[in-house]
Design a protein around this motif. Structure first.
Motif, PDB file in Angstrom:
ATOM      1  N   VAL A  10       0.891  -1.058  -0.029  1.00 55.70           N
ATOM      2  CA  VAL A  10       0.032  -0.027  -0.043  1.00 55.70           C
ATOM      3  C   VAL A  10       0.812   1.193   0.106  1.00 55.70           C
ATOM      4  CG1 VAL A  10      -1.766  -1.134   1.300  1.00 55.70           C
ATOM      5  CG2 VAL A  10      -0.283   0.152   2.467  1.00 55.70           C
ATOM      6  N   ILE A  11       0.359   2.205  -0.589  1.00 51.19           N
ATOM      7  CA  ILE A  11       1.066   3.576  -0.579  1.00 51.19           C
ATOM      8  C   ILE A  11       0.041   4.483   0.164  1.00 51.19           C
ATOM      9  CG2 ILE A  11       0.261   4.243  -2.678  1.00 51.19           C
ATOM     10  CD1 ILE A  11       3.022   5.560  -3.290  1.00 51.19           C
ATOM     11  N   TYR A  12       0.820   5.338   0.919  1.00 53.53           N
ATOM     12  CA  TYR A  12       0.151   6.525   1.540  1.00 53.53           C
ATOM     13  C   TYR A  12       0.424   7.909   1.001  1.00 53.53           C
ATOM     14  CZ  TYR A  12      -0.420   3.208   5.590  1.00 53.53           C
ATOM     15  OH  TYR A  12      -0.949   1.975   6.148  1.00 53.53           O
ATOM     16  N   LEU A  13      -0.768   8.460   0.620  1.00 50.69           N
ATOM     17  CA  LEU A  13      -0.743   9.866  -0.031  1.00 50.69           C
ATOM     18  C   LEU A  13      -1.659  10.849   0.761  1.00 50.69           C
ATOM     19  CD1 LEU A  13      -1.231   8.606  -3.597  1.00 50.69           C
ATOM     20  CD2 LEU A  13       0.881   9.037  -2.554  1.00 50.69           C
ATOM     21  N   GLU A  14      -1.356  12.049   0.485  1.00 44.98           N
ATOM     22  CA  GLU A  14      -2.482  13.074   1.032  1.00 44.98           C
ATOM     23  C   GLU A  14      -2.415  14.036  -0.191  1.00 44.98           C
ATOM     24  OE1 GLU A  14      -2.301  16.625   4.205  1.00 44.98           O
ATOM     25  OE2 GLU A  14      -1.572  14.833   4.739  1.00 44.98           O
ATOM     26  N   ILE A  15      -3.477  14.284  -0.528  1.00 44.58           N
ATOM     27  CA  ILE A  15      -3.584  15.161  -1.809  1.00 44.58           C
ATOM     28  C   ILE A  15      -4.605  16.113  -1.681  1.00 44.58           C
ATOM     29  CG2 ILE A  15      -4.062  14.804  -4.404  1.00 44.58           C
ATOM     30  CD1 ILE A  15      -3.938  11.807  -4.086  1.00 44.58           C
ATOM     31  N   ASP A  16      -4.293  17.495  -2.169  1.00 46.05           N
ATOM     32  CA  ASP A  16      -5.406  18.464  -2.211  1.00 46.05           C
ATOM     33  C   ASP A  16      -5.366  18.981  -3.600  1.00 46.05           C
ATOM     34  OD1 ASP A  16      -5.784  19.482   0.906  1.00 46.05           O
ATOM     35  OD2 ASP A  16      -3.571  18.558   0.578  1.00 46.05           O
ATOM     36  N   VAL A  17      -6.756  19.385  -3.899  1.00 49.78           N
ATOM     37  CA  VAL A  17      -7.057  19.807  -5.377  1.00 49.78           C
ATOM     38  C   VAL A  17      -7.774  21.168  -5.005  1.00 49.78           C
ATOM     39  CG1 VAL A  17      -8.260  19.721  -7.465  1.00 49.78           C
ATOM     40  CG2 VAL A  17      -7.213  17.691  -6.288  1.00 49.78           C
ATOM     41  N   ILE A  18      -7.386  22.417  -5.725  1.00 56.86           N
ATOM     42  CA  ILE A  18      -8.088  23.467  -5.755  1.00 56.86           C
ATOM     43  C   ILE A  18      -8.506  23.834  -7.287  1.00 56.86           C
ATOM     44  CG2 ILE A  18      -8.040  26.001  -5.115  1.00 56.86           C
ATOM     45  CD1 ILE A  18      -6.184  25.281  -2.737  1.00 56.86           C
ATOM     46  N   PHE A  19      -9.567  24.312  -7.261  1.00 56.85           N
ATOM     47  CA  PHE A  19      -9.743  24.298  -8.887  1.00 56.85           C
ATOM     48  C   PHE A  19     -10.922  25.352  -8.989  1.00 56.85           C
ATOM     49  CE2 PHE A  19     -12.598  20.968  -8.206  1.00 56.85           C
ATOM     50  CZ  PHE A  19     -13.756  20.932  -8.969  1.00 56.85           C
ATOM     51  N   ASN A  20     -10.970  26.003 -10.385  1.00 57.33           N
ATOM     52  CA  ASN A  20     -12.227  26.921 -10.445  1.00 57.33           C
ATOM     53  C   ASN A  20     -13.276  26.170 -11.571  1.00 57.33           C
ATOM     54  OD1 ASN A  20     -13.498  28.887 -12.485  1.00 57.33           O
ATOM     55  ND2 ASN A  20     -12.464  30.547 -10.995  1.00 57.33           N
ATOM     56  N   ALA A  21     -14.448  26.019 -10.804  1.00 55.19           N
ATOM     57  CA  ALA A  21     -15.355  25.176 -11.519  1.00 55.19           C
ATOM     58  C   ALA A  21     -15.616  25.934 -12.662  1.00 55.19           C
ATOM     59  CB  ALA A  21     -16.404  25.167 -10.749  1.00 55.19           C
TER      60      ALA A  21
END
Length: 717
Positions: A454-465
């Motif tokens: 398994v791989i541990y990731l922390e992801i954040d996405v910010i976008f303009n809809a």
């Protein structure tokens, strides 16, 4: 030469790249523990002269390999139809000792066949003077023809003790853990729009050609579509290259004529010197083809670097409150029409992996991680002899398309061959939950089942809809590095079954309508008859999008009410697992048999049929998944579009709509001569996943007690 070394050490991992052999330094640990007796050999492969002809046309397609100690450390690009090729390629090679000479081998590239040997030579490294550039000319020999002149190769070499370079490379390495700051991995973006060709050379018996274009900047490659039967092709394709060197680079462009069942014909070549172009400005170039006829028309724009970086876990953009506010402001609704290509911001924390597969005979692995978003490819350092590595790296990307899929792949580094695959996950950006550290179960190469770890990731996405919605209606970015299609019985069967399922939906609908005509069920037929009279009597065009809107709304209410009618596609999963097993058998058989190359013409036809089946089946599945709310963002976007269409068709007469559409089509070329043609509906559907992609992108549940090796059909890839 330091720029070239920096590129080798940098963030990208070309397809088939041997990480340790070609890199200047693998990690900080390598630099600190390097043997003081090691040397760095900087080589510039300049050109060849009077090389032996190996093709029937009296020419060759030469490329060069460098070997040290029996291991290949460099391979040049191929120069087509030229006995006096000019490469001007640079490479940095680490040498353990000077006893082993540099083995130089030159081959003639033959498509689909075994490459022809032209000649070889040795360079005695012990004879080189340290820290002094030396021009070397080596004569090629072939032991089968000792009296024949096979030509010469011109090199420029510099040999330096490794310890003298240590401090320089410590400051330039893009993966050193003690930098504690962001490091930009490329200096800028080269945006190229391939417009058209004019007056190309006729290569076919009918006086025409089927031209396509190949572009190359370093390891980055792009291949255009094929325009059949024309000498003045219109491509109108746009693509981007990463620019690594401050002074620019050279884009090599070759034009080819597609020939089914045999080797493609070379039409001509040209180059773009990026150092001669000013930045932040679009240049229209008309390039005359060398070694051929005609010219190419292109638009080239050099822009500043996108926000793509790699840093340590202690330094990341979103934890800096001021920088986070700037990012949120950049993608706020108030800036919805500013730089439409900059849709959003992605931050990926690659923390650690656990219980990886042992790839080495010692029962350990040397894992490193590759993070990909479309054509952006970054990598971590290597953690040696460890099945539970900790990387603690932060990657940032600019998002051009919110429907992109983030791919994270773990490899085992090998010194004498390409890296071994350990596992992979594919995560659609729209499925990401911001700020949540998750354990992702690694999958096999086909993304159909679990492999070990398994791989541990922390992801954040910010976008303009709003930007994301507009970008959805534009052409999807094409990946430069794709696995070459090959013939597969299981894949052919799978695509046929998928298309059959889509066609059966239409056939069943036709049977249902016919049963109403036959009054098999009187109440149903009576209701259908009354509905038919009502619809035909009151029909207006706005009813069409209104009906589709009703279907979307009905499925949405079923989902939120807990009556989800979407079935888990076990049929596709089974077919994918069968295909995976056949791929492994094919890999083993290909080492023993080469018959597939001899039947290239038949294979190409079968692959074309296989791909057409895939496209047709995918189109039907994408339409179904739009209405099934597989991707809620796209379904909501469809609702907005259908509402707008309904209102437009209700209030505006059809003749005015057709008039506006015709005027737009007729004047589009006049208003924007270099506009790239596209179909907004097909561009929208291209973002909706097919049933196969839904299976590939679904997240596996992490069960510590589950051992994937016990699964009958599991294959770690």
């Amino acid at each position: 030469m330091l720029d070239s070394c920096k590129l080798k050490t940098g963030g990208t991992l070309p397809f088939g790249y041997n990480k340790r052999t070609n890199a200047v330094g693998s990690s900080n640990a390598d630099l600190l523990s390097a043997n003081p007796g090691m040397y760095q050999l900087d080589i510039t492969l300049k050109k060849g002269q009077n090389l032996a002809a190996r093709d029937r046309g009296g020419t060759s397609d030469p490329y060069v390999k460098f070997k040290i100690g029996g291991k290949e450390v460099f391979r040049s690009k191929t120069i087509h139809k030229n006995l006096n090729p000019v490469w001007e390629e640079k490479t940095c090679i680490l040498v353990d000792h000077l006893r082993e000479p540099l083995y130089i081998k030159v081959f003639d590239y033959d498509f689909g066949l075994q490459d022809d040997f032209i000649g070889s030579a040795f360079l005695d490294l012990a004879a080189l003077e340290l820290n002094r550039p030396t021009d070397v000319t080596v004569s090629l020999k072939d032991t089968r023809f000792p009296d024949h002149d096979m030509g010469t190769i011109l090199l420029s070499v510099v040999m330096a003790p490794r310890e003298e370079q240590k401090e320089v490379f410590q400051t330039q390495s893009l993966r050193l853990s003690d930098l504690h700051r962001k490091s930009q991995l490329w200096r800028g973006i080269v945006s190229v729009t391939l417009i058209e060709g004019r007056g190309l050379k006729a290569m076919d018996a009918n006086g025409l050609s089927d031209p396509y274009v190949k572009c190359r900047l370093g390891h980055q490659k792009y291949k255009s579509k094929i325009v059949p039967k024309t000498l003045n092709p219109q491509w109108r394709e746009q693509f981007d290259f990463h620019l690594y060197e401050e002074r620019g680079g050279i884009i090599d462009i070759t034009v080819w004529d597609k020939d089914a069942g045999k080797r493609d014909d070379f039409i001509g070549r040209c180059q773009i010197d990026l150092s001669a172009l000013s930045k932040e400005q679009t240049h229209k170039l008309e390039l005359q083809l060398e070694e051929g006829e005609g010219c190419l028309v292109l638009l080239v724009t050099l822009t500043a670097s996108a926000a793509v970086s790699i840093s340590d876990l202690s330094v990341n953009s979103l934890e800096d409150q001021k920088e986070r506010e700037e990012i949120l402001k950049r993608y706020s609704p108030m800036r919805m029409f500013h730089n439409l290509k900059d849709v959003g911001f992605l931050q990926v924390k690659v923390i650690r992996a656990e219980a990886l597969m042992a790839a080495d005979v010692t029962g350990k692995s040397d894992p490193f991680c590759v993070v990909e978003l479309n054509n952006d490819r970054l990598l971590t350092h290597t953690v040696y002899k460890n099945l539970n590595p900790e990387w603690n790296k932060v990657f940032t990307f600019n998002i051009k398309d919110i429907h992109s899929v983030l791919e994270v792949t773990v490899y085992d580094e090998d010194r004498d061959r390409s890296a071994d695959f350990l596992g992979k996950v594919a995560i659609p950006l729209l499925s990401i939950q911001n700020g949540e550290q998750k354990a992702y179960v690694l999958k096999n190469k086909q993304l159909t089942g679990p492999t070990k770890g398994v791989i541990y990731l922390e992801i954040d996405v910010i976008f303009n809809a709003v930007k994301a919605s507009i970008r959805t209606l534009m052409p999807k970015e094409q990946k430069y590095i794709e696995e070459e299609n090959r013939l597969s019985k299981q894949l052919l069967l799978r695509n046929f079954i998928r298309m059959k399922r889509c066609v059966m939906v239409l056939i069943n609908a036709a049977y249902y309508v016919n049963s109403c005509f036959d009054w098999d069920s009187p109440p149903r037929s009576l209701a259908a008859f009354v509905l038919f009279l009502f619809v035909v009597w009151n029909f207006e065009l706005y009813v069409i999008p209104l009906a589709l809107l009703s279907l979307l709304a009905w499925n949405y209410f079923l989902i939120i009410s807990g009556k989800d009618n979407r079935q888990h596609d076990t049929v596709v999963e089974d077919m994918l697992e069968d295909e995976e097993e056949e791929d492994d058998r094919d890999d083993k058989d290909s080492e023993k048999k080469g018959f597939i190359n001899k039947l290239y013409a038949i294979q190409e036809v079968c692959v074309s049929v296989q791909n057409v089946l895939d496209e047709v089946a995918s189109l039907g599945e994408r339409i179904k998944n739009t209405f099934n709310w597989t991707v809620p963002f796209l379904s909501w976007l469809a609702i907005v579009a259908l509402c707008v269409f309904t209102v437009i068709l209700y209030f505006i007469p059809l003749r005015y709509i057709v008039l506006v559409w015709g005027i737009n089509k007729f004047t589009k070329k006049l208003r924007s001569p270099y506009a790239i043609d596209n179909n907004e509906l097909l561009d929208f559907l291209a973002r909706v996943p097919s049933d196969v992609q839904v299976v590939q992108y679904q997240e596996l549940k992490h069960d510590p007690s589950h051992s994937p090796s016990k699964r009958k059909k599991n294959n770690p890839g």
